[in-house]
Scaffold this motif. Structure first.
Motif, PDB file in Angstrom:
ATOM      1  N   ASN A  87       0.671  -1.277  -0.008  1.00  0.00           N
ATOM      2  CA  ASN A  87      -0.028   0.037  -0.102  1.00  0.00           C
ATOM      3  C   ASN A  87       1.066   1.407  -0.127  1.00  0.00           C
ATOM      4  OD1 ASN A  87      -2.797  -1.210   0.049  1.00  0.00           O
ATOM      5  ND2 ASN A  87      -2.082  -1.893   1.937  1.00  0.00           N
ATOM      6  N   THR A  88       1.846   1.132  -0.703  1.00  0.00           N
ATOM      7  CA  THR A  88       2.978   2.274  -0.802  1.00  0.00           C
ATOM      8  C   THR A  88       2.484   3.500  -1.077  1.00  0.00           C
ATOM      9  OG1 THR A  88       4.794   0.605  -1.135  1.00  0.00           O
ATOM     10  CG2 THR A  88       5.056   3.008  -1.717  1.00  0.00           C
ATOM     11  N   TRP A  89       1.537   3.510  -2.123  1.00  0.00           N
ATOM     12  CA  TRP A  89       0.915   4.804  -2.496  1.00  0.00           C
ATOM     13  C   TRP A  89      -0.305   5.330  -1.711  1.00  0.00           C
ATOM     14  CZ3 TRP A  89       2.116   3.799  -8.303  1.00  0.00           C
ATOM     15  CH2 TRP A  89       3.778   3.841  -8.440  1.00  0.00           C
ATOM     16  N   CYS A  90      -0.692   4.837  -0.733  1.00  0.00           N
ATOM     17  CA  CYS A  90      -1.856   5.170  -0.025  1.00  0.00           C
ATOM     18  C   CYS A  90      -1.381   6.154   1.012  1.00  0.00           C
ATOM     19  CB  CYS A  90      -2.676   4.050   0.500  1.00  0.00           C
ATOM     20  SG  CYS A  90      -3.082   2.682  -0.481  1.00  0.00           S
ATOM     21  N   LYS A  91      -2.509   7.073   1.294  1.00  0.00           N
ATOM     22  CA  LYS A  91      -2.196   7.896   2.299  1.00  0.00           C
ATOM     23  C   LYS A  91      -2.209   7.075   3.780  1.00  0.00           C
ATOM     24  CE  LYS A  91      -4.723  11.686   2.759  1.00  0.00           C
ATOM     25  NZ  LYS A  91      -5.690  12.734   2.609  1.00  0.00           N
ATOM     26  N   ALA A  92      -1.471   7.682   4.877  1.00  0.00           N
ATOM     27  CA  ALA A  92      -1.537   6.859   6.050  1.00  0.00           C
ATOM     28  C   ALA A  92      -3.016   6.752   6.754  1.00  0.00           C
ATOM     29  CB  ALA A  92      -0.556   7.744   7.245  1.00  0.00           C
ATOM     30  N   THR A  93      -3.673   7.866   6.901  1.00  0.00           N
ATOM     31  CA  THR A  93      -5.059   7.709   7.348  1.00  0.00           C
ATOM     32  C   THR A  93      -5.765   8.896   6.398  1.00  0.00           C
ATOM     33  OG1 THR A  93      -4.478   9.684   8.974  1.00  0.00           O
ATOM     34  CG2 THR A  93      -4.037   7.411   9.604  1.00  0.00           C
ATOM     35  N   PRO A  94      -7.198   8.796   6.554  1.00  0.00           N
ATOM     36  CA  PRO A  94      -7.935   9.364   5.465  1.00  0.00           C
ATOM     37  C   PRO A  94      -7.920  10.846   5.793  1.00  0.00           C
ATOM     38  CG  PRO A  94      -9.155   7.652   6.272  1.00  0.00           C
ATOM     39  CD  PRO A  94      -8.023   7.590   7.098  1.00  0.00           C
ATOM     40  N   SER A  95      -7.920  11.539   6.911  1.00  0.00           N
ATOM     41  CA  SER A  95      -7.768  13.014   7.273  1.00  0.00           C
ATOM     42  C   SER A  95      -6.535  13.803   7.198  1.00  0.00           C
ATOM     43  CB  SER A  95      -8.581  13.113   8.623  1.00  0.00           C
ATOM     44  OG  SER A  95      -7.876  12.458   9.663  1.00  0.00           O
ATOM     45  N   ILE A  96      -5.425  12.925   7.323  1.00  0.00           N
ATOM     46  CA  ILE A  96      -4.281  13.809   7.383  1.00  0.00           C
ATOM     47  C   ILE A  96      -3.740  14.156   6.095  1.00  0.00           C
ATOM     48  CG2 ILE A  96      -3.578  12.649   9.551  1.00  0.00           C
ATOM     49  CD1 ILE A  96      -1.491  11.284   7.266  1.00  0.00           C
ATOM     50  N   THR A 114      -0.409  15.983 -19.024  1.00  0.00           N
ATOM     51  CA  THR A 114       0.350  15.826 -17.771  1.00  0.00           C
ATOM     52  C   THR A 114      -0.221  16.554 -16.768  1.00  0.00           C
ATOM     53  OG1 THR A 114       2.450  14.955 -19.243  1.00  0.00           O
ATOM     54  CG2 THR A 114       2.730  15.676 -16.865  1.00  0.00           C
ATOM     55  N   ILE A 115      -0.311  15.781 -15.608  1.00  0.00           N
ATOM     56  CA  ILE A 115      -0.788  16.457 -14.459  1.00  0.00           C
ATOM     57  C   ILE A 115       0.584  16.592 -13.234  1.00  0.00           C
ATOM     58  CG2 ILE A 115      -2.241  16.322 -12.282  1.00  0.00           C
ATOM     59  CD1 ILE A 115      -4.314  14.838 -13.935  1.00  0.00           C
ATOM     60  N   SER A 116       0.949  17.617 -12.828  1.00  0.00           N
ATOM     61  CA  SER A 116       2.330  17.687 -12.081  1.00  0.00           C
ATOM     62  C   SER A 116       1.923  18.345 -10.772  1.00  0.00           C
ATOM     63  CB  SER A 116       3.246  18.402 -13.116  1.00  0.00           C
ATOM     64  OG  SER A 116       2.871  19.676 -13.274  1.00  0.00           O
ATOM     65  N   GLN A 117       0.688  19.085 -10.755  1.00  0.00           N
ATOM     66  CA  GLN A 117       0.541  19.609  -9.503  1.00  0.00           C
ATOM     67  C   GLN A 117      -0.876  19.514  -9.075  1.00  0.00           C
ATOM     68  OE1 GLN A 117       2.327  23.589  -9.374  1.00  0.00           O
ATOM     69  NE2 GLN A 117      -0.001  24.577  -8.765  1.00  0.00           N
ATOM     70  N   ALA A 118      -1.296  19.270  -7.833  1.00  0.00           N
ATOM     71  CA  ALA A 118      -2.437  19.357  -7.233  1.00  0.00           C
ATOM     72  C   ALA A 118      -2.843  19.704  -5.822  1.00  0.00           C
ATOM     73  CB  ALA A 118      -3.157  17.673  -7.370  1.00  0.00           C
ATOM     74  N   THR A 119      -3.717  20.133  -5.426  1.00  0.00           N
ATOM     75  CA  THR A 119      -3.698  20.745  -3.708  1.00  0.00           C
ATOM     76  C   THR A 119      -4.699  19.901  -3.286  1.00  0.00           C
ATOM     77  OG1 THR A 119      -3.180  23.029  -4.752  1.00  0.00           O
ATOM     78  CG2 THR A 119      -4.244  22.669  -2.542  1.00  0.00           C
ATOM     79  N   LEU A 120      -4.450  19.218  -2.153  1.00  0.00           N
ATOM     80  CA  LEU A 120      -5.197  18.328  -1.504  1.00  0.00           C
ATOM     81  C   LEU A 120      -5.126  18.676   0.095  1.00  0.00           C
ATOM     82  CD1 LEU A 120      -7.077  16.012  -1.786  1.00  0.00           C
ATOM     83  CD2 LEU A 120      -5.254  14.380  -1.901  1.00  0.00           C
ATOM     84  N   ASP A 121      -6.282  18.619   0.776  1.00  0.00           N
ATOM     85  CA  ASP A 121      -6.128  18.806   2.201  1.00  0.00           C
ATOM     86  C   ASP A 121      -5.314  20.082   2.669  1.00  0.00           C
ATOM     87  OD1 ASP A 121      -7.796  16.586   2.504  1.00  0.00           O
ATOM     88  OD2 ASP A 121      -6.188  15.120   2.604  1.00  0.00           O
ATOM     89  N   GLY A 122      -5.087  21.043   1.964  1.00  0.00           N
ATOM     90  CA  GLY A 122      -4.397  22.144   2.376  1.00  0.00           C
ATOM     91  C   GLY A 122      -3.004  22.067   2.075  1.00  0.00           C
ATOM     92  N   ALA A 123      -2.389  20.969   1.392  1.00  0.00           N
ATOM     93  CA  ALA A 123      -1.035  20.859   1.061  1.00  0.00           C
ATOM     94  C   ALA A 123      -0.914  21.617  -0.152  1.00  0.00           C
ATOM     95  CB  ALA A 123      -0.750  19.323   0.973  1.00  0.00           C
ATOM     96  N   LYS A 235     -13.420  10.536   3.029  1.00  0.00           N
ATOM     97  CA  LYS A 235     -12.523  11.912   3.547  1.00  0.00           C
ATOM     98  C   LYS A 235     -11.391  11.914   3.139  1.00  0.00           C
ATOM     99  CE  LYS A 235     -15.063  12.599   7.923  1.00  0.00           C
ATOM    100  NZ  LYS A 235     -15.165  12.478   9.514  1.00  0.00           N
ATOM    101  N   ILE A 236     -10.713  10.911   2.216  1.00  0.00           N
ATOM    102  CA  ILE A 236      -9.583  10.577   1.758  1.00  0.00           C
ATOM    103  C   ILE A 236      -9.052  11.797   1.109  1.00  0.00           C
ATOM    104  CG2 ILE A 236      -7.827   9.099   0.434  1.00  0.00           C
ATOM    105  CD1 ILE A 236      -9.632   6.782   1.314  1.00  0.00           C
ATOM    106  N   LEU A 237     -10.107  12.218  -0.254  1.00  0.00           N
ATOM    107  CA  LEU A 237      -9.454  13.145  -1.292  1.00  0.00           C
ATOM    108  C   LEU A 237      -9.715  14.464  -0.693  1.00  0.00           C
ATOM    109  CD1 LEU A 237     -10.405  11.388  -4.489  1.00  0.00           C
ATOM    110  CD2 LEU A 237      -8.094  12.243  -3.671  1.00  0.00           C
ATOM    111  N   GLY A 238     -10.256  14.924   0.495  1.00  0.00           N
ATOM    112  CA  GLY A 238     -10.243  16.269   0.938  1.00  0.00           C
ATOM    113  C   GLY A 238     -11.623  16.822   0.626  1.00  0.00           C
ATOM    114  N   THR A 239     -11.571  18.388   0.778  1.00  0.00           N
ATOM    115  CA  THR A 239     -12.675  19.045   0.360  1.00  0.00           C
ATOM    116  C   THR A 239     -12.426  20.278  -0.454  1.00  0.00           C
ATOM    117  OG1 THR A 239     -12.096  20.570   2.398  1.00  0.00           O
ATOM    118  CG2 THR A 239     -13.485  18.770   2.928  1.00  0.00           C
ATOM    119  N   GLY A 240     -11.373  20.451  -0.992  1.00  0.00           N
ATOM    120  CA  GLY A 240     -11.047  21.377  -1.840  1.00  0.00           C
ATOM    121  C   GLY A 240     -11.258  21.123  -3.323  1.00  0.00           C
ATOM    122  N   ASN A 241     -10.915  21.871  -4.260  1.00  0.00           N
ATOM    123  CA  ASN A 241     -11.438  21.442  -5.540  1.00  0.00           C
ATOM    124  C   ASN A 241     -10.058  21.502  -6.601  1.00  0.00           C
ATOM    125  OD1 ASN A 241     -10.796  24.305  -5.810  1.00  0.00           O
ATOM    126  ND2 ASN A 241     -12.352  24.743  -7.238  1.00  0.00           N
TER     127      ASN A 241
END
Length: 243
Positions: A87-96, A114-123, A235-241
């Motif tokens: 599960n190398t490419w999974c997040k540790a927990t949904p909300s972090i 090509t997608i090289s940039q995304a914003t998720l969970d405030g990161a 909750k894994i993919l966050g609340t942004g757009n």
């Protein structure tokens, strides 16, 4: 002879239409045609049809992943190679906030863009997008497709002949730069380790399903009104757009 001529003229008038009558009929047909186009709205009907396909695809993928989770003694949702068991490419927990090497997976292949940039969970500028090289590569079910799950390892084989991809599967008309957002029409997938869970999101484009009374974006049980969400943890993919 004059009487016959008069009768013939009268018969012609009675059996045909005057120019004025024809113009009135043509005008009525034109008005009805415009009204029909406005009512049917073919562009919106096409968007609604594509959204219906997206809803069906999401249900299909959710069912297949659910079957994989319940039918596999040690399931893996974020394998980092075809057939890899991890599960190398999974997040540790949904909300972090996501931490490398966690990734967001897209149905859009690099051959399209090509997608090289995304914003998720405030990161900010979370550069962790994962894409297949081609449409053909994106749809395979051995773990190397756009969803990194080895469905082929199930007893009896994969429940999917191919991984569904978005009917448009392209950047939106207003797309600029390297970032991706909810106007880009492609599927998104992410997973978490604790608990072991997944989420798949789709951007919808019709007013019926996106903003109308039958909006699916606000009735899917998820936490993001920008996307239609399905999965075992929404909750894994966050609340942004911007992902």
């Amino acid at each position: 002879m004059n009487m016959n001529l008069s009768m013939n003229t009268k018969e012609k008038r009675e059996s045909g239409f005057t120019l004025l009558e024809l113009l009135i009929v043509v005008s009525i047909i034109a008005i009805l045609s415009v009204a029909l186009v406005l009512v049917l709205n073919p562009a919106e009907a096409l968007k609604k049809s594509r959204d219906a396909q997206r809803l069906s695809d999401m249900s299909t993928m959710k069912t297949a992943l659910g079957l994989y989770l319940t039918s596999t003694s040690t399931p893996y949702l974020g394998a980092n190679a075809a057939g890899a068991l991890n599960n190398t490419w999974c997040k540790a927990t949904p909300s972090i906030a996501p931490v490398s090497p966690a990734k967001i997976f897209y149905s859009l292949p690099t051959a399209v863009g090509t997608i090289s940039q995304a914003t998720l969970d405030g990161a900010s500028t979370y550069a962790a997008a994962q894409q297949s090289a081609s449409v053909a590569a994106a749809t395979v079910t051995d773990g190397s497709g756009w969803i990194p799950v080895a469905f082929d390892n199930l007893v009896g084989g994969s429940p999917l002949s191919n991984l569904p991809i978005d009917p448009v599967n392209a950047f939106g008309s207003g797309h600029t730069g390297a970032a991706v957002d909810n106007t880009d029409l492609m599927y998104r997938y992410a997973c978490s380790v604790t608990p072991l869970a997944f989420e798949i999101d789709a951007a919808l484009e019709s007013s019926t399903y996106a903003t109308g009374a039958d909006s699916k974006l606000t009735s899917d049980g998820g936490n993001n009104s920008n996307f239609y969400e399905v999965g075992t943890n929404l909750k894994i993919l966050g609340t942004g757009n911007n992902f």
